[in-house]
Design a protein around this motif. Structure first.
Motif, PDB file in Angstrom:
ATOM      1  N   THR A 430       7.155   2.448  31.035  1.00  0.00           N
ATOM      2  CA  THR A 430       6.260   3.623  31.609  1.00  0.00           C
ATOM      3  C   THR A 430       7.160   4.258  32.844  1.00  0.00           C
ATOM      4  OG1 THR A 430       5.587   1.648  33.074  1.00  0.00           O
ATOM      5  CG2 THR A 430       4.124   2.542  31.315  1.00  0.00           C
ATOM      6  N   ALA A 431       8.379   3.548  33.123  1.00  0.00           N
ATOM      7  CA  ALA A 431       9.219   4.195  34.076  1.00  0.00           C
ATOM      8  C   ALA A 431       9.942   5.260  33.744  1.00  0.00           C
ATOM      9  CB  ALA A 431      10.107   3.138  34.759  1.00  0.00           C
ATOM     10  N   LEU A 432       9.909   5.589  32.324  1.00  0.00           N
ATOM     11  CA  LEU A 432      10.750   6.717  32.063  1.00  0.00           C
ATOM     12  C   LEU A 432       9.995   7.967  31.925  1.00  0.00           C
ATOM     13  CD1 LEU A 432      11.795   5.243  28.397  1.00  0.00           C
ATOM     14  CD2 LEU A 432      13.117   5.395  30.471  1.00  0.00           C
ATOM     15  N   ASP A 436      10.945  10.925  27.504  1.00  0.00           N
ATOM     16  CA  ASP A 436      11.464   9.891  27.012  1.00  0.00           C
ATOM     17  C   ASP A 436      10.722   8.890  26.478  1.00  0.00           C
ATOM     18  OD1 ASP A 436      13.918  11.125  27.539  1.00  0.00           O
ATOM     19  OD2 ASP A 436      14.001  10.117  29.621  1.00  0.00           O
ATOM     20  N   GLN A 437       9.547   8.840  27.226  1.00  0.00           N
ATOM     21  CA  GLN A 437       8.431   7.801  26.662  1.00  0.00           C
ATOM     22  C   GLN A 437       7.848   8.138  25.252  1.00  0.00           C
ATOM     23  OE1 GLN A 437       4.984   7.195  29.181  1.00  0.00           O
ATOM     24  NE2 GLN A 437       6.527   7.156  31.061  1.00  0.00           N
ATOM     25  N   ALA A 442       8.176   7.347  19.298  1.00  0.00           N
ATOM     26  CA  ALA A 442       8.589   7.668  17.983  1.00  0.00           C
ATOM     27  C   ALA A 442       9.421   6.749  17.055  1.00  0.00           C
ATOM     28  CB  ALA A 442       8.942   9.134  18.026  1.00  0.00           C
ATOM     29  N   GLU A 443      10.550   6.349  18.041  1.00  0.00           N
ATOM     30  CA  GLU A 443      11.432   5.450  17.416  1.00  0.00           C
ATOM     31  C   GLU A 443      11.047   4.174  16.832  1.00  0.00           C
ATOM     32  OE1 GLU A 443      14.420   5.059  20.167  1.00  0.00           O
ATOM     33  OE2 GLU A 443      15.113   7.362  20.056  1.00  0.00           O
TER      34      GLU A 443
END
Length: 465
Positions: A430-432, A436-437, A442-443
């Motif tokens: 949640t800091a991203l 990026d989240q 997705a990864e």
């Protein structure tokens, strides 16, 4: 056989105890023990077929017992030293044999029938909406097995009038049903020590684990022929008065066994088969369940559609497009075959068992974003990391301000350590930035679909896998 004589036989013989043991013993097991038969879609009151299979499963215990009780009953004349006296009466031997055999058959059929009735009433008034008569042959063969076993025990005891005959028969049949011919359900299909054809001579079925499995017609026919041969031999021994008649009495059981071994399936896939009518899919838009679980569709359909919308927002074009009940047979501990196109639902999973409302939406989102490769149910305990990972991705997709666990946290050291890792991964995720989240989720989704055994929590937190 008139009614008055039969009533006298029932009052003054061991016959009623045989039926009472089967009925009371089975009900005591089912109702006094919170066993696995009360849980899941294959519970003994969940579906008609599973009800019949569970009641027949306990024949592994009751069949040897009624054979032994039948043998005790068959020793009655020799214990009273009346064998020679009765042999001199003008009444035919088969008519004298019909009275005790009929009394035993009547009480056993009544006792087992009442057991099936208790289960059937609960199924009929339960949640299932799937009704089929496919369960009836399973129960009828079970009743025939009890009657045939008891009469066979009576006949052997009449032919071998010894105090050792009842315990010897009980131990012999117990070894056959519980050890030599016993099968287990750990694999995709039942298997055991003995070849499949030989194993099917034991009337007890395996513990129901797959709701959609039932017995084939060849299985019913083969077992019926074998049990009729056993019944005929028992009655012939009970009525035999000469050594030659006793030797000829063995012919029916040998003929029945030979015919049965020709008919019984050699492959377990032809013994335990999928009930195609129960497995047929019923759909409400993109949400599909089996006919057997049609009762789940009204609650699942709106939640499934809502979950698919959330998944599309999170994954875009990579999101699954449907929700479908998982019907694949699998061995215990076996890795699932996941689908990128569908969210697979197993109503036996802790994630979905008894889940309704918004909790069901959360469960579907969790399963869609990070599907678990291993089962989490009353028989299988998959990695706790999967539950923690699903809790993180579901909380992220649903916009929760804090991590919401999908199940109650345990207090043992291992569980506390896993949830501590989950809290760390949640904070780092949640800091991203939002982009990026989304990329990190997705990864994780792609990795989960491939069942890669990486440390997903560490990867989600940005560490090396």
């Amino acid at each position: 056989m008139n009614g008055r004589v039969l009533r006298t036989e029932l009052r003054r013989s061991i016959a009623p105890w045989a039926g009472a043991v089967v009925l009371a013993g089975s009900l005591a097991i089912f109702f006094l023990i919170d066993g696995i038969w009360w849980h899941g879609t294959d519970g003994w009151t969940a579906q008609w077929t599973s009800m019949a299979m569970w009641t027949r499963y306990w024949l592994a215990l009751w069949w040897p017992l009624v054979v032994g009780m039948g043998a005790v009953y068959g020793l009655r004349d020799s214990r009273a030293r009346m064998t020679e006296l009765l042999a001199t009466t003008p009444r035919p031997a088969w008519r004298r044999a019909a009275l005790p055999a009929g009394a035993m058959a009547l009480v056993l059929a009544a006792g087992f029938g009442l057991l099936v009735l208790v289960g059937g009433v609960q199924v009929a008034f339960g949640a299932t909406s799937y009704t089929s008569l496919g369960w009836l042959p399973i129960s009828l063969v079970a009743a025939l097995a009890l009657v045939a076993g008891a009469v066979f025990g009576m006949g052997v005891a009449r032919a071998l009038p010894s105090a050792l005959t009842p315990p010897a028969l009980l131990v012999l049949f117990l070894l056959l049903t519980s050890l030599l011919l016993r099968q287990n359900t750990d694999g995709e299909l039942p298997s055991g020590l003995a070849p499949n054809r030989l194993a099917q001579l034991a009337p007890a079925t395996v513990e129901p684990r797959e709701m959609l499995l039932t017995l084939s017609a060849a299985e019913h026919l083969g077992q019926t022929l074998w049990l009729l041969g056993l019944l005929a031999t028992g009655f012939a021994l009970l009525a035999a008065t000469t050594r030659r008649a006793r030797l000829l009495a063995v012919a029916p059981v040998l003929a029945g066994a030979a015919l049965a071994l020709l008919i019984l399936p050699a492959d377990p896939r032809d013994t335990y088969v999928v009930d195609k009518a129960a497995a047929a899919l019923v759909c409400d838009g993109p949400v599909c369940v089996t006919e057997a679980n049609r009762s789940h569709l009204p609650a699942l359909a709106p939640r499934g559609k809502e979950a698919l919308r959330v998944l599309h927002d999170a994954l875009g074009d990579q999101a699954p497009a449907s929700v479908r009940e998982d019907t694949r047979l699998h061995a215990l501990g076996d890795q699932r075959q996941l689908s990128a196109d569908a969210v697979l639902v197993d109503f036996d999973e802790h994630l979905f068992a008894g889940t309704t409302g918004t909790a069901l939406t959360r469960a579907l989102v969790a399963q869609g974003l990070a599907p678990s490769c291993f089962g989490h149910n009353s028989r299988e305990s998959g990695p706790l990391q999967d539950v923690a990972l699903q809790s993180i991705v579901a909380s992220w997709a649903l916009g929760d301000p804090h991590l919401e666990p999908l199940e109650q946290k345990a207090t043992d050291r291992y569980s506390l350590d896993i949830w501590a890792q989950a809290d760390t991964a949640w904070q780092k995720l949640t800091a991203l930035s939002p982009a990026d989240q989304r990329s990190r989720i997705a990864e994780v989704h792609a990795s989960a679909l491939s069942c890669a055994r990486d440390d997903q929590l560490q990867a989600l937190a940005g560490g090396a896998s």
